[in-house]
Each structure stands twice: as structure tokens, then as C-alpha cells.
Design a protein around this motif. Structure first.
Motif, PDB file in Angstrom:
ATOM      1  N   HIS A 171       0.852  -1.192   0.000  1.00  0.00           N
ATOM      2  CA  HIS A 171       0.000   0.000   0.000  1.00  0.00           C
ATOM      3  C   HIS A 171       0.882   1.234   0.000  1.00  0.00           C
ATOM      4  CE1 HIS A 171      -3.926  -1.912   0.650  1.00  0.00           C
ATOM      5  NE2 HIS A 171      -3.243  -2.813   1.326  1.00  0.00           N
ATOM      6  N   ASN A 174       0.372   4.347   1.591  1.00  0.00           N
ATOM      7  CA  ASN A 174       0.598   5.115   2.813  1.00  0.00           C
ATOM      8  C   ASN A 174       0.283   4.304   4.061  1.00  0.00           C
ATOM      9  OD1 ASN A 174      -2.294   5.553   3.532  1.00  0.00           O
ATOM     10  ND2 ASN A 174      -2.300   6.696   1.607  1.00  0.00           N
ATOM     11  N   GLU A 215      -1.777   4.841   6.623  1.00  0.00           N
ATOM     12  CA  GLU A 215      -3.171   4.655   7.036  1.00  0.00           C
ATOM     13  C   GLU A 215      -3.831   3.512   6.275  1.00  0.00           C
ATOM     14  OE1 GLU A 215      -7.000   7.278   8.417  1.00  0.00           O
ATOM     15  OE2 GLU A 215      -5.437   8.236   7.219  1.00  0.00           O
ATOM     16  N   ASP A 216      -3.412   3.311   5.032  1.00  0.00           N
ATOM     17  CA  ASP A 216      -3.961   2.196   4.252  1.00  0.00           C
ATOM     18  C   ASP A 216      -3.645   0.842   4.882  1.00  0.00           C
ATOM     19  OD1 ASP A 216      -5.113   3.829   2.402  1.00  0.00           O
ATOM     20  OD2 ASP A 216      -3.473   3.705   0.956  1.00  0.00           O
ATOM     21  N   LYS A 271      -6.394   0.251   7.355  1.00  0.00           N
ATOM     22  CA  LYS A 271      -7.642  -0.018   6.634  1.00  0.00           C
ATOM     23  C   LYS A 271      -7.636  -1.420   6.024  1.00  0.00           C
ATOM     24  CE  LYS A 271      -8.657   4.819   5.548  1.00  0.00           C
ATOM     25  NZ  LYS A 271      -8.808   5.838   4.481  1.00  0.00           N
ATOM     26  N   ALA A 272      -6.486  -1.854   5.540  1.00  0.00           N
ATOM     27  CA  ALA A 272      -6.390  -3.180   4.918  1.00  0.00           C
ATOM     28  C   ALA A 272      -6.615  -4.282   5.946  1.00  0.00           C
ATOM     29  CB  ALA A 272      -5.021  -3.343   4.261  1.00  0.00           C
TER      30      ALA A 272
END
Length: 370
Positions: free
Chosen positions: A132, A134, A136-137, A140-141
């Protein structure tokens, strides 16, 4: 009186103080027992304020402040000891056993050859990276079930803490389940054929730029921050401009870039710690580090009083970091690491005490560095 006589006088007073302290603690335990038996709150702030005001009023000129500190510390110790004695049944945090054997999916910032990707090899025998752009991703992932785990850098021995990781740990409800340390050796990479004197600017993650600040200053390079060292390398490969990237040699080789210089970081002993996060609370058998996040009231000695709790419990703090809270007037949260395991009584009781007393408290994980 000579010095030996003066010291003898102090020793006599210390013996009296110790005896009085023991008697005070016995009475405190009896007060707590009475309150519990009569369904009364054990800890009362108004009572503490009354005592502090009384001793300050009775103190000689110039000693009021010191007297309040002395008695506040005695009362803090009393509260800690009461909690340990009367709340011994405070349950430990529930967790599942961490198992990193077999193949796992891991959300990784960057791409092949990123330091995050390399750090995964320290933790897993076999893993499938889910890359990913960044940080933050990554959260989220894992939240979406796209990956079982996520890996992130948290602190570097040269450039310090990775503030974004700390902010995201506060924002998302995830737990640290493992950690690892990686020696970081940066290189200067360019597209094939680009000469050193042609480089217009350098791209890298903010940490990479900080860790190579001496090199950058020496050659007066312009710099641009990028979300990840490996993605910065991808960018300069695709750019028509003669840019350079600060990244790992693994990344440069994987992308087919030319490596002009190696070991360009400021410090030869340059290490980054990475954390592995999961949705569940997972703990290995030998987990020995606990991470928490908390806020303290804007009152005199609030941090000192917090540290007293750890001292009374016999727990060793290994890290304390403060981070500003966005959209506030310089309010901060504190991140603490200390040695221990959540299934031991002293830790379970301390965590329960902190959660009960503080306006904001978050347990971040119990893990070991692998």
C-alpha cells in the motif's frame, strides 16, 4: 555538632518516619476495608485536597510546596498499595496466542525492497505482502480483512519517533502483537545513466531524509518528501527529470536503478524498530513489552504521580513519548512502553487502575521483539 552527629540525628528521624509510614499504611488499609464493606467509594479527591491544604497551612515559611509534594507522594503510594491489596481480582486482558508459523498475509507500506518489506522477513518464515502507498492504508487493509497483519515503522535511532504511526495507533483500535529491529543502510539511487552532478533533487520518506541530513547538506541537494522510500525510488525511475532517491539497496536493485553511493545515513549504527499490528489482542509466550497511550490532566506533578504508580508496582519504563493532539491548545497524549506481561497480577492491576483513573487510556499491546 559534627557531621557524624548530624547524620545520626537524621537516621533517628528516618526510623521514626518509617515507623509512622507503616502505621499510616495500616490505617489506610483499614479505611479501605471499611469503605468496601459499606459500599463507599475508596478514593475520594476532596479528602486528598483537604489533607494537602492542611499540611501546607501548617508548614513553615518556604516549605509549603515541598510539604505538599511529600504528602501527595505518601498518599499516591497509599492508593497504589490499596489498589494492589483490595483489587487483586482485577482480571487480566484477554488474548489469543500469537502464531506466526505458516504463511500469512501482511499489509506492507511501499513495494518490494522497502524497509518494511525487509523487516517482515525477521518475523515470518513465509508471508504474502499486500503493498500500500501510505501508512493509514495499512490499518484499513487489516480492518477490512485484506491482510491478517500490518507492519509499520515506529522509531528510528537517528531521526526519532515516526509520529504518523503513533497518531494512527491512537486513531484505530488495533493491537501491537510483535516488534522487530532492522539496521538501516541508505543508498543514493538514480535511473541508469544519470550522473551524480546531474541530480536535481532527492526524494524519500521524511525519515529517510532526516537520517541522511548530513549527506544532503554536504552536497546542497534539494529534497522532496514522499510517502515511502521504495515508492520514492519508483517515482524517480518513472520521472523524466534526473532525480535521485534515498532507499534500500534491495529496492534499488529490484527496480534496476543505478546505485551511486551506499551508507549515506548520518550514523553507521542506524536502526529502525517496526511493529506488527492485528485486529485481535495476540500475545507470544515470551512477550515482555507493554505499550499504552494515555492523557494526563493539566495539573502540577501529574506526570510525576503517574510514574509513581509504575515505581510502586516495581515495573520498569523503557520509553515515554509525548505527541500533540490535533486541533487542541497544545494538549498532548503520552505513549509509554514498560516491561511486563498482561497475565501477571501486578500488570493487570496497574492497567485496571490507569483505565479507571484517567480520562483517556488505551492499551496498545503486549509483545516481544523478534
Amino acid at each position: 555538632m559534627d557531621l557524624s552527629q548530624l547524620r545520626e540525628g537524621i537516621n533517628e528521624i528516618d526510623e521514626q518516619l518509617q515507623e509512622l509510614f507503616n502505621r499510616r499504611m495500616e490505617l489506610c488499609f483499614k479505611v479501605a476495608e471499611y469503605k468496601i464493606a459499606n459500599d463507599m467509594p475508596v478514593f475520594q479527591k476532596d479528602r486528598e485536597k483537604q489533607i494537602l491544604q492542611r499540611v501546607a497551612d501548617n508548614a513553615p515559611e518556604g516549605l509549603a510546596g515541598a510539604t505538599k509534594v511529600f504528602f501527595r507522594n505518601v498518599m499516591d503510594i497509599s492508593k497504589c498499595m490499596q489498589y494492589q491489596r483490595f483489587f487483586a481480582d482485577s482480571g487480566s486482558i484477554e488474548y489469543k496466542k500469537l502464531d506466526l508459523s505458516g504463511k500469512h498475509t501482511v499489509a506492507v507500506p511501499g513495494t518490494n525492497g522497502s524497509y518494511n518489506h525487509i523487516a517482515c522477513s525477521n518475523l515470518f518464515e513465509d508471508f504474502e505482502p499486500v503493498f500500500h502507498e501510505n501508512f493509514e492504508d495499512i490499518f484499513k487493509a487489516v480492518e477490512a480483512g485484506e491482510a491478517e497483519f500490518g507492519i509499520l515503522p515506529i522509531v528510528n535511532s537517528t531521526a526519532g519517533s515516526v509520529a504518523q504511526t503513533y497518531d494512527l495507533m491512537k486513531k484505530y483500535d488495533f493491537k501491537i502483537c510483535a516488534g522487530t529491529k532492522l539496521k538501516i543502510s541508505h543508498c543514493l539511487a538514480v535511473k541508469p545513466g544519470i550522473r551524480f552532478e546531474e541530480i536535481k533533487a532527492l526524494y524519500s520518506h521524511e525519515q529517510g531524509l532526516q537520517q541522511c541530513s548530513d549527506f544532503i547538506e554536504k552536497y546542497k541537494f534539494k529534497t522532496h518528501k514522499y510517502s515511502n522510500t521504495s515508492l520514492a525510488a519508483c517515482y524517480i525511475k518513472q520521472s523524466e527529470e534526473p532525480y535521485g532517491a534515498i532507499c534500500s539497496t534491495d529496492c534499488a536493485n529490484d527496480l534496476g536503478l543505478d546505485i551511486i553511493m551506499t551508507d549515506i545515513q548520518n550514523a553507521t549504527e542506524n536502526y529502525t524498530k517496526f511493529i506488527l499490528i492485528s485486529k485481535e489482542t495476540l500475545k507470544s509466550e515470551h512477550a515482555n513489552t507493554i505499550s499504552v497511550c494515555l492523557a494526563l490532566p493539566h495539573q502540577s506533578s501529574s506526570l510525576y504521580r503517574l510514574l509513581t504508580k509504575f515505581s510502586v508496582a516495581g515495573l520498569n519504563l523503557s520509553m515515554i513519548e509525548s505527541m500533540p493532539i490535533a486541533n487542541t491548545d497544545f494538549d498532548v497524549v503520552f505513549y509509554l512502553d514498560f516491561h511486563g506481561a498482561i497475565d501477571t497480577p501486578e500488570v493487570a492491576k496497574l492497567l485496571s487502575e490507569l483505565e479507571e483513573e484517567l480520562s483517556y487510556f488505551k492499551f496498545l499491546g503486549n509483545y516481544e521483539e523478534m
